[in-house]
Design an enzyme around this catalytic site. Sequence first.
Site, PDB file in Angstrom:
ATOM      1  N   PRO A 166       0.796  -1.239   0.000  1.00 18.91           N
ATOM      2  CA  PRO A 166       0.000   0.000   0.000  1.00 18.91           C
ATOM      3  C   PRO A 166       0.825   1.284   0.000  1.00 18.91           C
ATOM      4  CG  PRO A 166      -0.993  -1.611   1.458  1.00 18.91           C
ATOM      5  CD  PRO A 166       0.314  -2.196   1.012  1.00 18.91           C
ATOM      6  N   CYS A 167       0.336   2.268  -0.781  1.00 20.22           N
ATOM      7  CA  CYS A 167       1.055   3.533  -0.968  1.00 20.22           C
ATOM      8  C   CYS A 167       0.706   4.638   0.024  1.00 20.22           C
ATOM      9  CB  CYS A 167       0.797   4.059  -2.382  1.00 20.22           C
ATOM     10  SG  CYS A 167       1.343   2.940  -3.681  1.00 20.22           S
ATOM     11  N   PRO A 168      -0.527   4.693   0.581  1.00 19.82           N
ATOM     12  CA  PRO A 168      -0.896   5.839   1.426  1.00 19.82           C
ATOM     13  C   PRO A 168       0.075   6.173   2.550  1.00 19.82           C
ATOM     14  CG  PRO A 168      -2.860   4.569   0.894  1.00 19.82           C
ATOM     15  CD  PRO A 168      -1.687   3.778   0.373  1.00 19.82           C
ATOM     16  N   PRO A 169       0.756   5.204   3.182  1.00 20.00           N
ATOM     17  CA  PRO A 169       1.678   5.586   4.258  1.00 20.00           C
ATOM     18  C   PRO A 169       2.814   6.501   3.820  1.00 20.00           C
ATOM     19  CG  PRO A 169       1.164   3.250   4.407  1.00 20.00           C
ATOM     20  CD  PRO A 169       0.613   3.736   3.091  1.00 20.00           C
ATOM     21  N   PHE A 170       3.105   6.543   2.514  1.00 23.23           N
ATOM     22  CA  PHE A 170       4.254   7.313   2.030  1.00 23.23           C
ATOM     23  C   PHE A 170       3.879   8.396   1.022  1.00 23.23           C
ATOM     24  CE2 PHE A 170       5.286   2.799   2.669  1.00 23.23           C
ATOM     25  CZ  PHE A 170       6.097   2.918   3.787  1.00 23.23           C
TER      26      PHE A 170
END
EC number: 2.1.1.37
Length: 431
Positions: A86-90
């Site tokens: 998943p991309c949202p954390p970064f």
Amino acid sequence: MTELNVVEICAGAGGQSLGLHLAGFRHELAVELDETAATTLRNNLARLSPTADPAELVKVGDVADPGVWKPEDYAGRVALLAGGVPCPPFSVAGKQLGAGDERDLFAWAVHLTGRVRPEALLLENVRGLNDPRFGGYRQAVVDQLEDLGYRADWKLLHAKDYGVPQLRPRMVLVALRPEYVDYFEWPEPKPTTLTVGSALVDLMGANGFRYIDEWVERANSIAPTIVGGSKKHGGADLGPTRAKRAWEELWVDAHGLANAAPGEDWEREEHPRGPKLTVDMVARLQGWLNEPDYKWHFTGMKTSHYRQVGNAFPPPVARAVGESIARALRKEGVAGTLRADLKMHDEVYHILRDADDFLTSYRITQLLGGRLSVNDVEKRIAHLRHDFNVEERRSGARSSYLLGEWRAFQGQSDHKRHEAFAARRSRGRIS
């Protein structure tokens, strides 16, 4: 290695899957959370691997749930472990919470590498992971993989350098066992000659669009990064305000998607921003191939279809990296990219990681030979606090620091991810 098999996690609808297939890899397993994307993936992988059992080829659910699959079943018999966690954390479009975001699976994927023990690892994520804010995080990934017996390197790759007519920068991590390191080389950039206009001329003109020549001339650059979005952000459009302005310069209306290409009756006065793209047009700009043998068939309604297309790792980029890994695993050529001295992503993290006791900022600057000032060290420590437990001890006006645990999820039974994920799933919001 002669047999190049792959286990892929967080596989989405299969952008990386298709690229790896074209690079010579064959799937043992793919795991995906979203049911519609998983159906797309299963249907297409079953077509590419007709002898495989579709039910066993793609598993649906949380990749970290032991009830979905058992990593140890694949231990020691996999050439490549791959995924797009998943991309949202970064992402700069979000809060960049890193290890503080319950969706973060990057550290877990590193932990998974130790359980599956593949010959190579490939993970990709958004450009935001390259920010100074995540220097310690990146260094922790490299260091932990080294502890597991792998040599790892990060690289910022741009889709436009691999035949894809859009920007789309992605951070890519490759790790290899020592015996393959001398044979790996990052793929050579070959900038695309396509523009949005030249890539889409046949699709945009399919229904008699009478401004097609002018449109091709105005759409004379590559596309901004295509943003697939998530379920909580409503319908499909081509990105935030800044991206919409870039699309408008290409005479494309980015406020939604069309069901079909414009016809003979399309009037510019009614559509000053330009024509809208269809999902098939977006797919072509994302690098999905159109050859009959490899045409990807998507399931679901238009918005879901668009998210599957837009959130994917562009197949040509995945193919280029996959081919570099495949050559290394076959020990073809001598490049030695990973044998060279690798970039140190965060020297402060590295020193604190190996320290047995508290260190002051001044002592850290001394150990670094004065390459960083005390002020710089303090900034780095402030970044580290987001992702690691950092214990501070004060003596008068002076502070000293001791690095504690990485707060990222790595499978801990008491991690907050379990509760947060259960709540997210109960609300039907899993992305």
